[in-house]
Scaffold this active site. Structure first.
Site, PDB file in Angstrom:
ATOM      1  CE  LYS A 199      -3.924   0.490   2.422  1.00 11.74           C
ATOM      2  NZ  LYS A 199      -4.820   0.203   3.365  1.00 11.74           N
TER       3      LYS A 199
HETATM    4  O1  G3P Z   1      -8.411   1.537   5.196  1.00 11.25           O
HETATM    5  C1  G3P Z   1      -8.151   2.530   5.154  1.00 11.25           C
HETATM    6  C2  G3P Z   1      -8.916   3.227   6.966  1.00 11.25           C
HETATM    7  O2  G3P Z   1      -8.455   2.306   7.130  1.00 11.25           O
HETATM    8  C3  G3P Z   1      -8.763   4.604   7.211  1.00 11.25           C
HETATM    9  O3  G3P Z   1     -10.309   4.426   7.879  1.00 11.25           O
HETATM   10  O4  G3P Z   1     -10.889   5.045   9.366  1.00 11.25           O
HETATM   11  O5  G3P Z   1      -9.238   5.693   9.561  1.00 11.25           O
HETATM   12  O6  G3P Z   1     -10.398   7.056   8.275  1.00 11.25           O
HETATM   13  P1  G3P Z   1      -9.968   5.844   9.148  1.00 11.25           P
END
Ligand code: G3P
Length: 224
Positions: A87
Site C-alpha cells: 500500500k
Molecule cells: O483502509 C483505510 C482506512 O483504514 C482509513 O480509515 O477510519 O482511518 O478513516 P479511517
C-alpha cells in the site's frame, strides 16, 4: 465484488474469515497501532498464514521519499511474499514509486485517496487497487459516490484497476460505495457486526422457533 477486512487483529481476522466471505485484509500503521507493540513482521506473517495464499494481504509503507518507499516495498515483498499488495499513499513520491514498482511486477494498492485526480494518477501509474477514503472524503465535502462512479468509467475503459472503498463508518456508506461502482470494500469488523445485528431478524428467528415448538414440543428437526 470483494469484501476485505480493515483490521490487524488476529482474533478478528480468524473470526471473520471463518464466518464471512472475506477475501483479503488491509492494514496501515494506524490499524496496527491498535494491536499495541506487537512484533511487526511476525504479526504480519501470522496474518499471512491465517489468510492462506488465495486471500490478499495489503501492507502499507511508512516512509515518504521515493527511494525509501521503494526499499520498504522490496522488504515487504521479500518478507511476506510476492503476492502481497504494497500500500502506497498517493503523494508525488508515492506516484513515482507506484510507477517504478508496478513495472517491477509488484502488486500495488494506492491509498490515502481523497480525490478523483489522485485516483486517476495512481491508476495510470499501474496501481491495481485504488483505496478511496469514503468517510474522510465526506468530511472534506467531497462526494465519494460521484468520485467512485466517475472513476469506474475510467477503470472500465482502461481495462485495469479496481476501486477499493475504505474508511467507512457505517454500513450505509459501504452499500453506497458498492452501488456507485466500487469493485471492492474494506470494512472494520465492528461494521460487519453492526450490519448484521437486528432485533427484527432476532425476533423472526425466535418466532420460527416457537412455531416449531408448538408442533414438535422439545423434539428437534434431527429427532424426527
Ligand atoms: O483502509 C483505510 C482506512 O483504514 C482509513 O480509515 O477510519 O482511518 O478513516 P479511517
Amino acid at each position: 465484488m470483494v469484501i476485505m477486512l480493515d483490521s490487524a487483529s488476529l482474533a478478528a481476522i480468524e473470526n471473520a474469515i471463518d464466518y464471512y466471505p472475506i477475501e483479503g485484509v488491509t492494514t496501515n500503521p494506524s490499524i496496527l497501532e491498535k494491536e499495541g507493540d506487537v512484533p511487526f513482521w511476525e504479526h504480519l506473517e501470522s496474518i499471512r498464514e491465517v489468510l492462506g495464499r488465495w486471500r490478499s494481504l495489503h501492507v502499507q509503507v511508512v516512509s515518504t521519499s521515493y527511494e525509501e518507499i521503494v526499499k520498504e516495498a522490496e522488504l515487504i515483498r521479500r518478507r511476506l511474499g510476492e503476492e502481497t499488495y504494497v500500500k502506497i499513499p498517493v503523494t508525488k513520491d508515492g506516484i513515482k514509486a507506484i510507477k517504478h514498482l508496478s513495472h517491477e511486477s509488484f502488486h500495488i494498492t494506492a491509498t490515502a485517496i481523497y480525490n478523483e485526480f489522485q485516483a486517476l494518477m495512481a491508476l495510470l501509474s499501474g496501481a491495481e487497487y485504488l483505496a478511496l477514503y469514503f468517510n474522510r472524503m465526506e468530511n472534506n465535502s467531497v462526494d465519494p459516490c460521484a468520485v467512485i462512479s466517475s472513476l469506474r468509467k475510467y477503470t472500465d475503459e482502461y481495462g485495469k484497476g479496481k476501486i477499493l472503498g475504505a474508511s467507512f463508518k457505517n454500513v450505509a456508506q459501504v452499500l453506497s460505495a458498492l452501488r456507485s461502482g466500487a469493485h471492492a470494500v474494506t470494512i472494520a469488523p465492528e461494521i460487519i457486526s453492526s450490519g448484521l445485528s437486528s432485533s427484527l431478524v432476532e425476533n423472526a428467528v425466535l418466532d420460527f422457533r416457537k412455531s416449531w415448538e408448538n408442533v414438535h414440543k422439545e423434539k428437534g428437526l434431527l429427532d424426527l
